[in-house]
Design a protein around this motif. Structure first.
Motif, mmCIF file in Angstrom:
data_model
loop_
_atom_site.group_PDB
_atom_site.id
_atom_site.type_symbol
_atom_site.label_atom_id
_atom_site.label_comp_id
_atom_site.label_asym_id
_atom_site.label_seq_id
_atom_site.Cartn_x
_atom_site.Cartn_y
_atom_site.Cartn_z
ATOM 1 N N GLU A 1 0.821 -1.207 0.000
ATOM 2 C CA GLU A 1 0.000 0.000 0.000
ATOM 3 C C GLU A 1 0.868 1.276 0.000
ATOM 4 N N GLN A 2 1.842 1.307 0.889
ATOM 5 C CA GLN A 2 2.630 2.531 1.079
ATOM 6 C C GLN A 2 3.592 2.795 -0.081
ATOM 7 N N LEU A 3 4.183 1.739 -0.601
ATOM 8 C CA LEU A 3 5.214 1.946 -1.623
ATOM 9 C C LEU A 3 4.684 1.745 -3.041
ATOM 10 N N GLY A 4 3.421 1.347 -3.153
ATOM 11 C CA GLY A 4 2.829 1.179 -4.477
ATOM 12 C C GLY A 4 3.542 0.112 -5.299
ATOM 13 N N ALA B 1 11.958 2.756 -2.359
ATOM 14 C CA ALA B 1 11.607 3.728 -1.315
ATOM 15 C C ALA B 1 12.681 4.812 -1.224
ATOM 16 N N ASP B 2 12.268 6.035 -0.827
ATOM 17 C CA ASP B 2 13.256 7.060 -0.509
ATOM 18 C C ASP B 2 13.210 7.299 0.996
ATOM 19 N N LEU C 1 11.992 9.582 2.832
ATOM 20 C CA LEU C 1 10.694 9.982 3.394
ATOM 21 C C LEU C 1 9.746 8.788 3.463
ATOM 22 N N ASP C 2 9.806 7.924 2.425
ATOM 23 C CA ASP C 2 8.973 6.714 2.440
ATOM 24 C C ASP C 2 9.280 5.849 3.654
ATOM 25 N N VAL D 1 10.451 6.679 6.552
ATOM 26 C CA VAL D 1 9.891 7.274 7.778
ATOM 27 C C VAL D 1 8.399 6.955 7.875
ATOM 28 N N GLU D 2 7.713 7.141 6.751
ATOM 29 C CA GLU D 2 6.267 6.917 6.742
ATOM 30 C C GLU D 2 5.931 5.442 6.983
ATOM 31 N N MET E 1 6.266 4.540 10.560
ATOM 32 C CA MET E 1 5.114 5.113 11.252
ATOM 33 C C MET E 1 3.871 4.236 11.078
ATOM 34 N N GLU F 1 4.191 1.223 13.312
ATOM 35 C CA GLU F 1 3.915 1.608 14.708
ATOM 36 C C GLU F 1 2.411 1.696 14.950
ATOM 37 N N GLU F 2 1.754 2.302 13.995
ATOM 38 C CA GLU F 2 0.306 2.513 14.083
ATOM 39 C C GLU F 2 -0.430 1.169 14.075
ATOM 40 N N VAL G 1 3.177 -0.313 18.465
ATOM 41 C CA VAL G 1 4.509 -0.353 19.080
ATOM 42 C C VAL G 1 5.239 0.974 18.831
ATOM 43 N N GLU G 2 6.299 1.177 19.591
ATOM 44 C CA GLU G 2 7.180 2.318 19.352
ATOM 45 C C GLU G 2 8.462 1.793 18.722
#
Lengths: 415, 81
Positions: free
Chosen positions: B16-19, B37-38, B40-41, B43-44, B47, B50-51, B55-56
């Motif tokens: 989903e995130q990286l298409g 991925a770059d 910024l990807d 980091v996202e 995240m 974690e969501e 978890v952290e």
């Protein structure tokens, strides 16, 4: 400044509330079709203004080489990238073979930028804290990113910047692009603007100013420039792009030439945050200097695509400004408002309206101002009420004025 | 069975995130080199993990999560604690 570099228009692209390409947009304008309706993008039931002209059936990834990049872009950028792709294809610049990409620039602005992104991320911040803010928040929000991304999509490495002057944004991007080409810093520029602010903060903010129409029971009659019953503008969204280049460059590569971008004028009211100068002096100055730059006579001008927002004051002031410039001839010039159908595209307005001027010169048809049933006595020009008109137009003006007192005018001329 | 579910969820997030296509998301696949991925990807992506898993992930751990497999192992490890 003088320059012998003549600038012509060779490509067009548009995503609008009445059509997602230039032809369907133009056909709708000529047919007098409104793009207004109840807001569907969010629940507007608590708002004084619950109507807008939204873009329909838009595929967010349609402009991107890699669909993943659409996820990293605000709606305003998605619209810009799609419209720019159309314009680049229309100008036959999609294939980089034989092109000097260092000489092709991009100038795309947005009046507000990624407001929807800011809203969404602010909600996340309130609900989940700062640790959940997206790394894409800033790059999606900033109002120059569409210009940057369009450069990346096509590999255009020439001058790239975004002029931001509220509702004059894209007109001034085109105008400053014209200037950069004439100065010799680029041969080709993809210029225009984009806006996507039909969201709670956008609608709520303009409603608080009492700038937008509250005619919620009849959205398609809400935008009625110069009509007695007007009560503010109708919010629109979308993107408009033009490809401009030197006449020499266009000829050399055998490009289709729509018309010349012959002049550009600009000025400031230096008067008020949002209200226009009541005498229309600033707007008149922008028109007069654009005409001077274009070296055309008043009697050559056959059409003015007005800023024509349907606000009580703005419509009167623009009428006065046209009279200041044209004097006795003012009533002999056809004036119409695309905003009567598509609403106010804010930062994209100047570009989609410049496209209307290009199509007028190309097709010999002037699109109407719809909803003009009972003209305000203070608005007594020929506004081409309700029905399109056949007319050969050799020179057309496109006016755009922005909050902050920014005035601009583009001159399009048959070649 | 529970393990498989975690793996599936991780892979779905990456798709989903990286298409990218599901087939590309092999255990060995590296986010930057193989999945495009770059910075910024990534980091996202962290995240999103974690969501999803509540978890952290401290930055010093996140730096080590360079392949799909290391993420799955890391999250399994966290889940067991």
């Amino acid at each position: 400044m003088s320059s012998d570099r003549r600038v012509v228009v060779t490509g067009l692209g548009a995503i609008t509330p009445v059509g997602n390409d230039v032809n369907s947009y133009w056909d709708a304008l000529v047919a007098g079709r409104s793009g207004a309706g109840p807001i569907t993008g969010f629940d507007a039931s608590a708002f004084d203004c619950r109507i807008a002209a939204e873009v329909k059936g838009f595929e967010p990834a349609s402009g991107f080489k890699n669909p993943k990049d659409a996820r990293r872009a605000d709606r305003y950028t998605q619209l810009a990238v799609a419209a720019a792709k159309q314009a680049v294809a229309d100008a036959a610049l999609a294939d980089p073979t034989g092109l000097d990409l260092d000489r092709i620039g991009v100038m795309i602005g947005s009046g507000i930028g990624g407001l929807i992104t800011l809203e969404t991320q602010h909600s996340i911040y309130l609900e989940k804290g700062p640790g959940r803010l997206s790394p894409f928040l800033i790059p999606m929000l900033i109002s120059n990113i569409a210009s940057g991304i369009v450069g990346m999509e096509h590999g255009f490495r020439g001058p790239n910047l975004a002029v931001v002057t509220a509702c004059a944004t894209s007109a001034q991007c085109i105008g400053e692009g014209w200037r950069i080409i004439r100065d010799g810093d680029a041969d080709v520029i993809v210029a225009g603007g984009s806006e996507a602010a039909i969201c709670p903060m956008g609608i709520g903010g303009f409603a608080a100013m009492r700038a937008v129409s509250f005619r919620n029971d009849d959205p398609q009659a809400a935008s009625r420039p110069w009509d007695k019953g007007r009560d503010g503008f109708l919010m629109g969204e979308g993107a408009g792009m033009v490809v401009i280049e030197t006449l020499e460059h266009a000829k050399k590569r055998g490009a289709k030439i729509y018309c010349e971008l012959a002049g550009y004028g600009l000025s400031a009211d230096a008067y008020h945050l949002s209200a226009p100068d009541p005498e229309g002096a600033g707007a008149a100055k922008a028109m007069a200097s654009a005409l001077k730059r274009a070296a055309v006579n008043l009697d050559e001008v056959g059409y003015i695509n007005a800023h024509g927002t349907s606000t009580p004051l703005g419509d009167i002031c623009e009428t006065l400004a046209i009279k200041r410039v044209f004097g006795e001839r003012a009533k002999g010039v056809a004036v119409s408002s695309s905003k009567s159908m598509i609403g106010h595209l804010l930062g994209a307005a100047g570009a989609v309206e410049a496209i209307a001027c290009v199509k007028t010169i190309e097709t010999g048809v002037i699109h109407p101002t719809i909803n003009l049933a009972d003209p305000d006595p203070q608005c007594d020009l020929d506004y081409v009420p309700n029905v399109a008109r056949q007319a050969r137009v050799d020179v057309a003006l496109s006016n755009s004025f922005g909050f902050g007192g920014h005035n601009s005018c583009l001159v399009l001329k048959r070649i | 069975m529970a393990d498989k579910t975690l793996e599936e969820r991780v892979r779905e997030i990456i798709v989903e995130q990286l298409g990218v296509n599901a087939e590309q998301v092999t255990t060995e696949a590296r986010f930057i080199e193989d999945l495009g991925a770059d910075s910024l990807d990534t980091v996202e992506l962290v995240m999103a993990f974690e969501e999803e898993f509540g978890v952290e992930v401290p930055d010093e751990d996140a730096e080590k999560l360079q392949t799909v497999g290391t993420v799955i192992e890391y999250l399994k490890d966290k889940a067991d604690k």
